[in-house]
Design a protein around this motif. Structure first.
Motif, PDB file in Angstrom:
ATOM      1  N   GLU A 277       0.838  -1.190   0.000  1.00  0.00           N
ATOM      2  CA  GLU A 277       0.000   0.000   0.000  1.00  0.00           C
ATOM      3  C   GLU A 277       0.878   1.246   0.000  1.00  0.00           C
ATOM      4  OE1 GLU A 277      -1.951  -3.345   2.345  1.00  0.00           O
ATOM      5  OE2 GLU A 277       0.038  -2.438   2.193  1.00  0.00           O
ATOM      6  N   ALA A 278       0.488   2.254  -0.783  1.00  0.00           N
ATOM      7  CA  ALA A 278       1.315   3.446  -0.971  1.00  0.00           C
ATOM      8  C   ALA A 278       1.608   4.148   0.350  1.00  0.00           C
ATOM      9  CB  ALA A 278       0.642   4.407  -1.953  1.00  0.00           C
ATOM     10  N   LYS A 279       0.597   4.315   1.202  1.00  0.00           N
ATOM     11  CA  LYS A 279       0.809   5.012   2.469  1.00  0.00           C
ATOM     12  C   LYS A 279       1.755   4.236   3.380  1.00  0.00           C
ATOM     13  CE  LYS A 279      -3.517   7.634   2.612  1.00  0.00           C
ATOM     14  NZ  LYS A 279      -4.770   7.896   3.383  1.00  0.00           N
ATOM     15  N   VAL A 280       1.673   2.921   3.331  1.00  0.00           N
ATOM     16  CA  VAL A 280       2.565   2.090   4.148  1.00  0.00           C
ATOM     17  C   VAL A 280       4.006   2.232   3.657  1.00  0.00           C
ATOM     18  CG1 VAL A 280       3.137  -0.280   4.806  1.00  0.00           C
ATOM     19  CG2 VAL A 280       0.742   0.448   4.746  1.00  0.00           C
ATOM     20  N   ALA A 281       4.207   2.061   2.348  1.00  0.00           N
ATOM     21  CA  ALA A 281       5.562   2.167   1.793  1.00  0.00           C
ATOM     22  C   ALA A 281       6.145   3.553   2.031  1.00  0.00           C
ATOM     23  CB  ALA A 281       5.542   1.851   0.301  1.00  0.00           C
ATOM     24  N   SER A 282       5.328   4.591   1.892  1.00  0.00           N
ATOM     25  CA  SER A 282       5.806   5.955   2.117  1.00  0.00           C
ATOM     26  C   SER A 282       6.236   6.160   3.558  1.00  0.00           C
ATOM     27  CB  SER A 282       4.705   6.956   1.756  1.00  0.00           C
ATOM     28  OG  SER A 282       4.428   6.929   0.374  1.00  0.00           O
ATOM     29  N   ALA A 283       5.486   5.598   4.494  1.00  0.00           N
ATOM     30  CA  ALA A 283       5.844   5.728   5.908  1.00  0.00           C
ATOM     31  C   ALA A 283       7.186   5.077   6.196  1.00  0.00           C
ATOM     32  CB  ALA A 283       4.748   5.116   6.783  1.00  0.00           C
ATOM     33  N   VAL A 284       7.430   3.896   5.625  1.00  0.00           N
ATOM     34  CA  VAL A 284       8.705   3.209   5.848  1.00  0.00           C
ATOM     35  C   VAL A 284       9.834   3.962   5.159  1.00  0.00           C
ATOM     36  CG1 VAL A 284       9.976   1.053   5.520  1.00  0.00           C
ATOM     37  CG2 VAL A 284       7.543   0.989   6.113  1.00  0.00           C
ATOM     38  N   ALA A 285       9.600   4.434   3.940  1.00  0.00           N
ATOM     39  CA  ALA A 285      10.623   5.205   3.221  1.00  0.00           C
ATOM     40  C   ALA A 285      11.010   6.453   4.008  1.00  0.00           C
ATOM     41  CB  ALA A 285      10.119   5.581   1.828  1.00  0.00           C
ATOM     42  N   ASP A 286      10.027   7.118   4.594  1.00  0.00           N
ATOM     43  CA  ASP A 286      10.324   8.312   5.389  1.00  0.00           C
ATOM     44  C   ASP A 286      11.163   7.966   6.618  1.00  0.00           C
ATOM     45  OD1 ASP A 286       8.905   9.799   3.587  1.00  0.00           O
ATOM     46  OD2 ASP A 286       7.084   9.925   4.808  1.00  0.00           O
ATOM     47  N   MET A 287      10.905   6.802   7.226  1.00  0.00           N
ATOM     48  CA  MET A 287      11.699   6.395   8.389  1.00  0.00           C
ATOM     49  C   MET A 287      13.148   6.144   8.007  1.00  0.00           C
ATOM     50  SD  MET A 287       9.292   3.897  10.731  1.00  0.00           S
ATOM     51  CE  MET A 287       8.241   3.097   9.528  1.00  0.00           C
ATOM     52  N   MET A 288      13.379   5.697   6.769  1.00  0.00           N
ATOM     53  CA  MET A 288      14.733   5.388   6.315  1.00  0.00           C
ATOM     54  C   MET A 288      15.608   6.628   6.203  1.00  0.00           C
ATOM     55  SD  MET A 288      13.681   2.577   3.395  1.00  0.00           S
ATOM     56  CE  MET A 288      15.341   2.384   2.730  1.00  0.00           C
ATOM     57  N   VAL A 289      15.000   7.795   6.053  1.00  0.00           N
ATOM     58  CA  VAL A 289      15.780   9.034   5.947  1.00  0.00           C
ATOM     59  C   VAL A 289      16.584   9.265   7.222  1.00  0.00           C
ATOM     60  CG1 VAL A 289      15.640  11.537   5.668  1.00  0.00           C
ATOM     61  CG2 VAL A 289      14.163  10.050   4.302  1.00  0.00           C
ATOM     62  N   GLY A 290      16.002   8.920   8.366  1.00  0.00           N
ATOM     63  CA  GLY A 290      16.702   9.120   9.637  1.00  0.00           C
ATOM     64  C   GLY A 290      17.983   8.327   9.756  1.00  0.00           C
ATOM     65  N   THR A 291      18.086   7.204   9.043  1.00  0.00           N
ATOM     66  CA  THR A 291      19.299   6.384   9.088  1.00  0.00           C
ATOM     67  C   THR A 291      20.521   7.187   8.676  1.00  0.00           C
ATOM     68  OG1 THR A 291      18.048   4.369   8.608  1.00  0.00           O
ATOM     69  CG2 THR A 291      20.414   4.319   8.155  1.00  0.00           C
ATOM     70  N   CYS A 292      20.374   7.974   7.617  1.00  0.00           N
ATOM     71  CA  CYS A 292      21.505   8.733   7.078  1.00  0.00           C
ATOM     72  C   CYS A 292      21.602  10.132   7.664  1.00  0.00           C
ATOM     73  CB  CYS A 292      21.392   8.813   5.561  1.00  0.00           C
ATOM     74  SG  CYS A 292      21.304   7.191   4.757  1.00  0.00           S
ATOM     75  N   ARG A 293      20.540  10.601   8.302  1.00  0.00           N
ATOM     76  CA  ARG A 293      20.550  11.952   8.873  1.00  0.00           C
ATOM     77  C   ARG A 293      21.106  11.956  10.290  1.00  0.00           C
ATOM     78  NH1 ARG A 293      14.915  14.142   8.329  1.00  0.00           N
ATOM     79  NH2 ARG A 293      14.562  12.742  10.109  1.00  0.00           N
ATOM     80  N   GLU A 294      20.650  11.020  11.123  1.00  0.00           N
ATOM     81  CA  GLU A 294      21.158  10.987  12.498  1.00  0.00           C
ATOM     82  C   GLU A 294      21.344   9.583  13.046  1.00  0.00           C
ATOM     83  OE1 GLU A 294      16.761  10.722  12.740  1.00  0.00           O
ATOM     84  OE2 GLU A 294      17.969  12.399  12.010  1.00  0.00           O
ATOM     85  N   GLY A 295      21.091   8.560  12.219  1.00  0.00           N
ATOM     86  CA  GLY A 295      21.114   7.197  12.695  1.00  0.00           C
ATOM     87  C   GLY A 295      22.403   6.453  12.425  1.00  0.00           C
ATOM     88  N   SER A 296      22.271   5.164  12.096  1.00  0.00           N
ATOM     89  CA  SER A 296      23.430   4.274  12.035  1.00  0.00           C
ATOM     90  C   SER A 296      24.360   4.557  10.858  1.00  0.00           C
ATOM     91  CB  SER A 296      22.955   2.815  11.966  1.00  0.00           C
ATOM     92  OG  SER A 296      22.053   2.631  10.888  1.00  0.00           O
ATOM     93  N   ALA A 297      23.925   5.323   9.848  1.00  0.00           N
ATOM     94  CA  ALA A 297      24.802   5.675   8.727  1.00  0.00           C
ATOM     95  C   ALA A 297      25.139   7.153   8.697  1.00  0.00           C
ATOM     96  CB  ALA A 297      24.157   5.268   7.402  1.00  0.00           C
TER      97      ALA A 297
END
Length: 440
Positions: free
Chosen positions: A339-359
């Motif tokens: 579902e588009a809203k589900v995939a978008s929510a997960v994609a948005d969470m992935m941004v944090g990985t490179c902004r302040e997270g493990s990468a």
């Protein structure tokens, strides 16, 4: 680049290749591109042969209708022949293969990105490493692999692109993207706060229930960005079953197979989960056990999330030239799997990985030459293994720009104690090459 193998193709490309392959003979000599098998897609799907299944509507996740089961794909008129691309050459800025009788296959590989991938894998000096760069329409821009004879790695290595298409490592925390998708489907908000303790390098039974030891509270977005095991494990224990995880893994293409006409199967990913809830299932949800993934499977996962739930079939052949006639590949096969809203929510969470997270260290370092306005969405994964010899697997899958994706990347480096580069650093530099001004 050697031994580029087993890349799934859309049926339209396969029909062209199948038609023209009759007079083409395989040769066994080594060259820059070898052992590419162009296998016909199975009847149940274009790349991953996942059995059709009705997907249940998840209450509270999206107002869209349920994602439909994959419709059977008609078989090609005749089987596609396996081609050995051992005579592919770089000519006029494109990789191409002479098929004989004035016929040539043009490949989708982008020379500058392919060269960057090969160079970076050499720089890892790892005993095993692989990378794929894929455009949002499924075109493979780079596919490379490298291995060394020495289990400790080193400068002397051999190109082996089969490492980009075969499964040789656990998926580690990349599987957290599957779990996060299943959680959002189950109605868990990315901002859902969870109190926890521990979970830095393990999951224990005490992590699954509320405890006086819980000394911190964060949300699901934090868990994905920082790869926090205790949060993922507790939420999965509370909201998911093994079937929920299995269905979502199949939908995302990380637990499926590619079969050819000889009955040989190549899986993009495999999954073995305990049926009952408990600490072992929670460990699997956090990526500690049960799931294995190919780099191609990782690239598919990233592309599907970047495309907001649309799966696009990867392709490596752009066209076949027959004398003066050009038989171009048809449009890529696309279908909604999440579902588009589900995939978008997960994609948005992935941004944090490179902004302040493990990468964040890799993507915020002074070596990062990506323009500041380009945000990267990604997920790291790290886990140790012992086969065929001790290695620490370093994963990164992701895409950029996060707000308007153009390319996805998947990198897997099997390092030893003496490591030079990790997966997220290789991925960052591949994204720099793929998004260079000349390509934008």
């Amino acid at each position: 680049m050697r031994q580029l193998v087993a890349v799934g193709l859309s049926l339209s490309v396969l029909a062209v290749i199948s038609y023209h392959a009759k007079a083409s003979k395989s040769a066994g000599s080594a060259s820059e591109l070898t052992n590419v098998t162009l296998a016909r897609a199975p009847s149940l799907g274009p790349l991953t042969a996942r059995a059709p299944m009705a997907r249940r509507a998840r209450v509270g996740t999206t107002s869209e209708p349920p994602v439909a089961a994959a419709a059977p794909v008609p078989r090609a008129a005749e089987p596609a022949r396996a081609l050995q691309l051992d005579r592919a050459v770089l000519r006029d800025g494109r990789y191409e293969l002479d098929l004989g009788r004035h016929r040539r296959a043009l490949l989708t590989l982008e020379p500058s990105v392919q060269a960057a991938a090969e160079k970076l894998l050499r720089q890892t000096r790892a005993p095993r490493s692989a990378a794929i760069v894929m455009a949002m329409d499924g075109k493979i821009l780079a596919l490379a692999g490298r291995r060394t004879e020495s289990p400790t790695g080193g400068k002397d290595g051999t190109a082996d692109a089969s490492l980009a298409t075969e499964i040789w490592a656990p998926s580690a925390s990349i599987f957290k993207l599957v779990t996060a998708t299943a959680l959002v489907r189950a109605g868990v908000s990315p901002s859902k706060r969870v109190c926890f303790h521990g979970g830095v390098r393990s999951v224990m039974e005490s992590n699954l229930a509320d405890s006086p030891r819980d000394n911190r509270c964060e949300d699901l977005s934090f868990a994905v960005a920082h790869s926090q095991n205790a949060i993922i494990a507790k939420l999965a224990h509370q909201h998911l079953s093994a079937m929920d995880l299995t269905l979502t893994a199949r939908d995302l293409g990380v637990a499926g197979e590619l079969s050819d006409d000889n009955g040989l199967a190549r899986a993009t990913g495999t999954l073995e989960l305990p049926a009952d809830k408990g600490v072992e299932l929670a460990k699997a949800a956090a990526g500690f056990r049960g799931a294995r993934l190919s780099v191609l499977g990782g690239a598919m996962l990233a592309t599907t999330l970047a495309n907001r739930g649309i799966e696009t079939t990867p392709t490596v052949v752009a066209a076949v030239l027959d004398g003066t006639a050009v038989r171009a590949a048809g449009p890529p096969r696309k279908r909604r799997v999440i579902e588009a809203k589900v995939a978008s929510a997960v994609a948005d969470m992935m941004v944090g990985t490179c902004r302040e997270g493990s990468a964040a260290k890799a993507f915020r370092s002074k070596e990062n030459s990506l323009p500041r306005e380009i945000q990267v969405a990604g997920k790291t994964g790290t886990i140790s293994g012992a086969e065929p010899f001790p290695m620490e697997y370093s994963w990164f899958v992701g895409f950029a720009p996060a707000d308007a994706p153009k390319v996805a990347v998947a990198v897997l480096v099997g390092n030893t104690d003496n490591w030079w580069l990790k997966g997220h650093t290789v991925a960052r530099e591949l994204l720099e090459a793929a998004l260079a001004p000349a390509r934008r």
